[in-house]
Write a protein that holds these residues in place. Structure first.
Motif, PDB file in Angstrom:
ATOM      1  N   LYS A  14       0.857  -1.176  -0.076  1.00  0.00           N
ATOM      2  CA  LYS A  14      -0.020   0.070   0.114  1.00  0.00           C
ATOM      3  C   LYS A  14       0.869   1.253   0.049  1.00  0.00           C
ATOM      4  O   LYS A  14       1.963   1.280   0.599  1.00  0.00           O
ATOM      5  CB  LYS A  14      -0.851   0.047   1.215  1.00  0.00           C
ATOM      6  CG  LYS A  14      -1.979  -1.179   1.271  1.00  0.00           C
ATOM      7  CD  LYS A  14      -2.996  -0.826   2.109  1.00  0.00           C
ATOM      8  CE  LYS A  14      -2.638  -0.725   3.598  1.00  0.00           C
ATOM      9  NZ  LYS A  14      -3.488  -0.763   4.675  1.00  0.00           N
ATOM     10  N   LYS A  15       0.481   2.436  -0.600  1.00  0.00           N
ATOM     11  CA  LYS A  15       1.260   3.597  -0.636  1.00  0.00           C
ATOM     12  C   LYS A  15       1.588   4.174   0.386  1.00  0.00           C
ATOM     13  O   LYS A  15       2.594   4.881   0.771  1.00  0.00           O
ATOM     14  CB  LYS A  15       0.306   4.705  -1.609  1.00  0.00           C
ATOM     15  CG  LYS A  15       0.524   4.310  -3.185  1.00  0.00           C
ATOM     16  CD  LYS A  15      -0.408   5.442  -4.058  1.00  0.00           C
ATOM     17  CE  LYS A  15       0.006   5.217  -5.410  1.00  0.00           C
ATOM     18  NZ  LYS A  15       1.475   5.999  -5.624  1.00  0.00           N
ATOM     19  N   ASP A  16       0.755   4.133   1.270  1.00  0.00           N
ATOM     20  CA  ASP A  16       1.034   4.600   2.926  1.00  0.00           C
ATOM     21  C   ASP A  16       1.626   3.366   3.603  1.00  0.00           C
ATOM     22  O   ASP A  16       1.720   4.026   5.098  1.00  0.00           O
ATOM     23  CB  ASP A  16      -0.341   5.276   3.378  1.00  0.00           C
ATOM     24  CG  ASP A  16      -1.491   4.234   3.614  1.00  0.00           C
ATOM     25  OD1 ASP A  16      -1.147   2.907   2.847  1.00  0.00           O
ATOM     26  OD2 ASP A  16      -2.250   4.352   4.013  1.00  0.00           O
ATOM     27  N   SER A  17       2.042   2.402   3.354  1.00  0.00           N
ATOM     28  CA  SER A  17       2.476   1.213   4.244  1.00  0.00           C
ATOM     29  C   SER A  17       3.565   1.556   5.028  1.00  0.00           C
ATOM     30  O   SER A  17       3.303   1.406   6.190  1.00  0.00           O
ATOM     31  CB  SER A  17       2.555   0.181   3.399  1.00  0.00           C
ATOM     32  OG  SER A  17       3.761   0.242   2.687  1.00  0.00           O
ATOM     33  N   MET A  18       4.426   2.328   4.630  1.00  0.00           N
ATOM     34  CA  MET A  18       5.786   2.625   5.298  1.00  0.00           C
ATOM     35  C   MET A  18       5.558   3.609   6.566  1.00  0.00           C
ATOM     36  O   MET A  18       6.080   3.677   7.748  1.00  0.00           O
ATOM     37  CB  MET A  18       7.212   2.988   4.555  1.00  0.00           C
ATOM     38  CG  MET A  18       7.531   1.856   3.875  1.00  0.00           C
ATOM     39  SD  MET A  18       7.737   0.219   4.684  1.00  0.00           S
ATOM     40  CE  MET A  18       9.107   0.313   5.820  1.00  0.00           C
ATOM     41  N   ALA A  19       4.857   4.465   6.155  1.00  0.00           N
ATOM     42  CA  ALA A  19       4.129   5.607   7.359  1.00  0.00           C
ATOM     43  C   ALA A  19       3.545   4.789   8.389  1.00  0.00           C
ATOM     44  O   ALA A  19       3.840   5.215   9.364  1.00  0.00           O
ATOM     45  CB  ALA A  19       3.325   6.634   6.695  1.00  0.00           C
ATOM     46  N   LEU A  20       2.586   4.053   7.984  1.00  0.00           N
ATOM     47  CA  LEU A  20       1.856   3.311   9.132  1.00  0.00           C
ATOM     48  C   LEU A  20       2.790   2.461   9.998  1.00  0.00           C
ATOM     49  O   LEU A  20       2.716   2.612  11.076  1.00  0.00           O
ATOM     50  CB  LEU A  20       0.876   2.352   8.549  1.00  0.00           C
ATOM     51  CG  LEU A  20      -0.427   2.972   7.518  1.00  0.00           C
ATOM     52  CD1 LEU A  20      -1.244   2.127   7.251  1.00  0.00           C
ATOM     53  CD2 LEU A  20      -0.812   4.445   8.079  1.00  0.00           C
ATOM     54  N   VAL A  21       3.672   1.604   9.273  1.00  0.00           N
ATOM     55  CA  VAL A  21       4.489   0.654  10.164  1.00  0.00           C
ATOM     56  C   VAL A  21       5.625   1.328  11.006  1.00  0.00           C
ATOM     57  O   VAL A  21       6.124   0.817  11.843  1.00  0.00           O
ATOM     58  CB  VAL A  21       5.022  -0.597   9.263  1.00  0.00           C
ATOM     59  CG1 VAL A  21       3.810  -1.271   8.531  1.00  0.00           C
ATOM     60  CG2 VAL A  21       5.869  -0.079   8.152  1.00  0.00           C
ATOM     61  N   THR A  22       6.063   2.391  10.474  1.00  0.00           N
ATOM     62  CA  THR A  22       6.931   3.171  11.352  1.00  0.00           C
ATOM     63  C   THR A  22       6.348   4.215  12.367  1.00  0.00           C
ATOM     64  O   THR A  22       7.036   5.045  12.998  1.00  0.00           O
ATOM     65  CB  THR A  22       7.824   4.012  10.211  1.00  0.00           C
ATOM     66  OG1 THR A  22       7.252   4.700   9.379  1.00  0.00           O
ATOM     67  CG2 THR A  22       8.714   2.827   9.660  1.00  0.00           C
ATOM     68  N   GLY A  23       4.903   4.115  12.362  1.00  0.00           N
ATOM     69  CA  GLY A  23       4.601   4.937  13.436  1.00  0.00           C
ATOM     70  C   GLY A  23       4.366   6.263  13.175  1.00  0.00           C
ATOM     71  O   GLY A  23       4.512   7.135  14.297  1.00  0.00           O
TER      72      GLY A  23
END
Ligand code: FES
Ligand code: FES
Lengths: 763, 155
Positions: A14-23
């Motif tokens: 997902k396009k926002d995945s890294m923002a989500l998993v890095t909090g």
């Protein structure tokens, strides 16, 4: 230009995945201004009462308190908090604060202050004299009860849904095809049973929350964790009795919704505070509030009569649903419809059906939308009855379904006469059977240690958007250097639509996924979309993406042709460049984007809306294997197999996780989750301590596969996936338990106590 | 009262109330990855490391962290990316709201257990609720991450 299929069907992150998993701070509470007033709600301790007097003077003197609002301070126009297309089928039965309180937890006063401590203190100091009234707590006695939940003259129903506040009716009606009584009279076998599904909490990890501010133009900006930004705009305007033009709604990242956030549960409270005080305000529901004053699944009691001949051909289905809407009617008239319209059509070949229903008011927490939206309840009843029929016939329930299930090309009279244009239900069944090794495991195996293992099966369908109602829209802009902005009005709430819709666009435009940036919803900027509910986004907004890209490509070619000094007929576009068909000249997309920023009269921008006259159902089969301790009734779910036909899975990873997540919510509903009330009408499961959602130790193994059909009316053949996946666990697990023990648990959840009790009665 | 602690490697000194929760304290100090999902110590969203050990910051008083070292996801961004990439690879960060707490506990698990079995992983992470994913994708991601790490270490 030829369309490539490079991203559709591929498991891109997902396009926002890294923002989500890095909090990263991307959710509502993370981005709220630090100077927000803290807003909290004083709640009623009574299930039914009139506020005689309310004293706020002492509370108002607590240092830091800015505003205390009571029923005297709010607009007197009723509205609904249901996020639905206007005119809403849900009755206008709400005020922000009312003199009459209708459930334990109903709003009595709104307190806003500088700090949480001040607000908590003030809440305790508000003195209320209640005139306590007798509540209607049992939904079976609500209809035509002399106690009325909504006696007020200002109550209003905008749509002909059979609502009548003088009878405690939120809706009622009947739909039928053929002479069901006559056909049932001629059947060799008739199963006649009553099933009872309970309220369930969506229990999304991020509770309800909103913050509000005023902008420089004197407009109210509402940043809300919502699935329905455009409906929020309208509802806030209705609730505050202000022009819609005064409201702007922004949706940040959402920590789960599952339908809960299709109701405007919390938005109105900070909104009225900010509107009246001009100051930023924020409400964060506690888990406790989310459990006692929110928008859970409608409790339903379903009476089924199911008739078949001696060969197992299903001839008729008669269903009566009684639905408990609680204190307010949000989603009451519409959820009930799915209990029949999305269960009976699985057996489309039956000669006759009847589906009748009543939806009633009671003095309990208002119900709302929860994934599956009534289909879940209806399918528990109908699929359980089909399983009981199979057992009565001594027939394998898989075989019984193979004989009767809807197949591609069948007309479904109970589904508004729609034809199943794409349906791989038969293949789903065949594959599930293999995966489960059904023939070896059916019906049960004694493990020799006091435990019995057994299997059960169920089918499910849902829709893809509300036909003839929902609107999905998309705006696409070409920018300098040739990158695109994709603006959608559909709300990504973790469901990944910002990514899947970009995948569709990238394939339509023959470009890299990274060449498309996605803008989340802002009602000032995004094109109108009904919102993310009713399994609409992939199918309907996805279709809007395809249309918009087509329009965009024409504009790019027009501009490109102009720059090349050619006519439209002489050029084509391959995603990277517009070129003359004779090979003489070309211009890159990048150059078009850059040149168009100077001396240009054609906006390289496109907006299209999409709506659909049909709502193609996704289908699925679920199979459960359980192990029951024959002494205690303790039941463990060992294995759950699911095969889904969602048309083309746009992103297999997202579709898979949707399925696994929906199944685990369905497992929770089947085995653990319940909302019960004290005799006075107080919710007992008011925290995660009492309300047990499955942990990773409770779900056994969930195995998911896809058997895809191709839906011609959907983008790249896609149908919906979000909701169909929650429906099978309850009936499949109930049947597996019955195969192990002989006990049919017809009231959810299927607990060891109920199984044990049944076994004792049985022996 | 005044407390002094190390938050993600930086010394922090601040006034706190006797009942201030560590969760609210770290959020106030910019650690927005730490989420609250309940009030009853049931969800695991608020997991942080206190002197290297995982604790639920919603049921830990800020005062208890006085003199300690507190780590949130903000302090282990590289690790977060490494583990998170596997979650993202499965689509197992659906809404993502539970991901920071989960990753913090995976980091703690790595320190505590070597080569845990699937059952041990389920048990260790049982307190980390997720409503979106049904856990399977998370388990695949964690399995893949641990395997990859094992491969790198062995060779
Ligand atoms: S917030 Fe739920 S355990 Fe801490
Ligand atoms: S991804 Fe949403 S709660 Fe776990």
């Amino acid at each position: 230009m030829d369309r490539t299929v490079r991203y559709v069907g591929s498991p891109v992150p997902k396009k926002d995945s890294m923002a989500l998993v890095t909090g990263k701070p991307v959710y509502t509470d993370d981005i709220a201004p630090a100077d927000c007033l803290v807003v909290k709600v004083l709640r009623s301790p009574y299930a039914h009462a009139l506020i005689d007097e309310i004293h706020t003077e002492t509370a108002g003197k607590v240092p830091g308190i800015v505003s205390i609002l009571t029923w005297k301070d709010v607009p007197k126009k009723r509205f609904t908090m249901a996020g639905q297309t206007y005119p809403e089928p849900s009755p206008y039965d709400r005020l922000i604060l009312d003199r009459r309180v209708r459930f334990v937890g109903d709003a009595v006063a709104i307190v806003a202050g500088e700090t949480e401590e001040a607000v908590d203190k003030a809440l305790k100091l508000i003195k209320v004299n209640y005139q306590v009234l007798t509540p209607v707590l049992d939904f079976r006695t609500a209809k035509d009860n002399e106690i009325l939940v909504h006696p007020e003259d200002t109550w209003q129903s905008l749509c002909p849904v059979g609502a009548d506040n003088r009878r405690n009716l939120v809706a009622s009606g009947v739909d039928s095809h053929g002479d069901v009584d006559a056909v049932l009279a001629g059947c060799d076998y008739v199963i006649e049973e009553t099933y009872h599904t309970k309220a369930n909490q969506q229990a999304m990890m991020e509770t309800f929350r909103t913050f509000t501010t005023m902008d420089p133009y004197g407009r109210l900006v509402v940043t809300a964790s919502t699935q329905v930004p455009f409906h929020v705009r309208r509802i806030i305007a209705h609730a505050l009795d202000i022009p819609k033009a005064k409201v702007r709604v922004i949706k940040p990242r959402i920590g789960g919704g599952f339908g809960a956030k299709q109701t405007v549960v919390a938005e109105v409270y900070p909104a009225i505070v900010t509107w009246l005080t001009g100051r930023p305000a924020k409400i964060i529901y506690s888990r406790y509030e989310s459990q006692i004053a929110s928008s859970p699944r409608h409790e339903m009691e379903l009476k089924v009569r199911l008739g078949a001949d001696k060969n197992g051909i299903i001839k008729a289905i008669d269903l009566y649903t009684l639905s408990n809407s609680g204190a307010f009617g949000e989603h009451g008239p519409t959820t009930v419809g799915l209990s029949g319209h999305k269960s009976i059509p699985l057996y489309a070949k039956a000669e006759a059906f009847r589906f009748a229903y009543d939806v009633v008011y009671t003095n309990r927490m208002s119900a709302g939308a929860y994934r599956g939206y009534g289909a879940t309840q209806g399918l528990f009843a109908v699929e359980s009855a089909v399983n009981e029929l199979a057992d009565r016939l001594h027939m394998d329930p898989v075989k019984l379904r193979e004989l009767n299930m809807v197949r591609e090309g069948d007309v479904m009279p109970a589904y508004y006469g729609e034809t199943a244009g794409s349906c791989a239900l038969d293949r789903c069944m065949a594959r599930a059977k293999e995966m489960m090794d059904w023939d070896k495991k059916f019906p049960a195996r004694d493990m020799g240690n006091g435990k019995v293992r057994a299997v059960g099966v169920a089918m499910s369908m849902q829709g893809s958007a509300i036909s003839g109602v929902d609107v999905g829209s998309v705006t696409l802009k070409l920018n300098d250097d040739g990158f695109y902005s994709l603006m959608i009005g559909a709300a990504d709430m973790g469901t990944g639509c910002d990514t899947t819709l970009a995948q569709i666009a990238a394939d339509c435009l023959c470009c890299d996924l990274d060449n498309i940036i996605v803008h989340g919803v802002d009602t000032d900027v995004s094109p109108y979309d009904s919102g993310s509910y009713a399994s609409s986004t992939a199918y309907l907004t996805g279709g809007a993406v395809v249309k918009t890209c087509d329009t965009m490509i024409k504009k790019i070619m027009e501009k490109g042709a102009e720059y090349l000094g050619a006519s439209m007929e002489e050029v084509d576009f391959d995603g990277k460049r517009v070129y003359c068909l004779d090979g003489s000249r070309e211009i890159s997309l990048r150059d078009i984007g850059n040149q168009a920023m100077c001396n240009n009269g054609l906006a390289l921008e496109a907006t299209e809306s999409n709506t659909s006259p049909v709502s193609p159902p996704p289908f699925m089969v679920g199979m459960a294997e359980v192990e029951v301790d024959m002494e205690t009734g303790k039941t463990e779910l060992l294995d759950y197999v699911a095969v889904v036909d969602c048309g083309t899975p746009l992103n297999p990873n997202i579709a898979r996780v949707q399925t696994e997540g929906g199944l685990s919510q369905g497992i929770g509903m089947a085995m653990y989750e319940d909302v019960t009330y004290s005799a006075q009408g107080r919710v007992l499961e008011d925290s995660f301590m009492q309300y047990k959602i499955p942990t990773r130790q409770d779900v056994g193994t969930i195995r998911v596969e896809f058997e895809s059909s191709y839906e011609k009316t959907g983008p790249f053949g896609a149908k919906s996936i979000g909701e169909v996946v929650i429906n099978t666990p309850s009936p499949a697990i109930a049947s597996a338990v019955a195969h192990a023990t002989g006990v049919y648990v017809r009231e959810l959840p299927i607990t060891p106590e109920k199984i044990y009790k049944g076994m004792v009665e049985h022996s | 009262m005044e407390i002094q602690l190390t938050l993600n490697g930086k010394a922090v000194k601040d006034q706190v109330g006797a009942d201030t929760l560590l969760l609210d304290f770290v959020r106030k100090h910019g650690c927005y990855s730490v989420k609250r999902g309940c009030e009853t110590s049931n969800c695991g969203l608020c997991t942080v490391l206190l002197d290297g050990k995982p604790v639920l910051s919603c049921s830990t008083l800020a005062a208890r962290a006085d003199g300690c070292s507190v780590t949130t996801l903000e302090g282990v961004q590289e690790k977060a990316e490494a583990i998170g990439r596997f979650l993202a690879g499965e689509g197992a960060e659906q809404c993502g709201f539970c991901s920071p707490g989960l990753i913090m506990n995976v980091i703690a698990m790595e320190q505590e257990l070597s080569e845990p079995s699937e059952e041990e992983i389920r048990e260790y992470l049982a307190g980390n609720l997720c409503r979106c994913t049904g856990y399977m994708g998370q388990m695949r991601a964690i399995g893949n991450y641990l395997n990859r790490k094992g491969e790198e270490q062995n060779g």
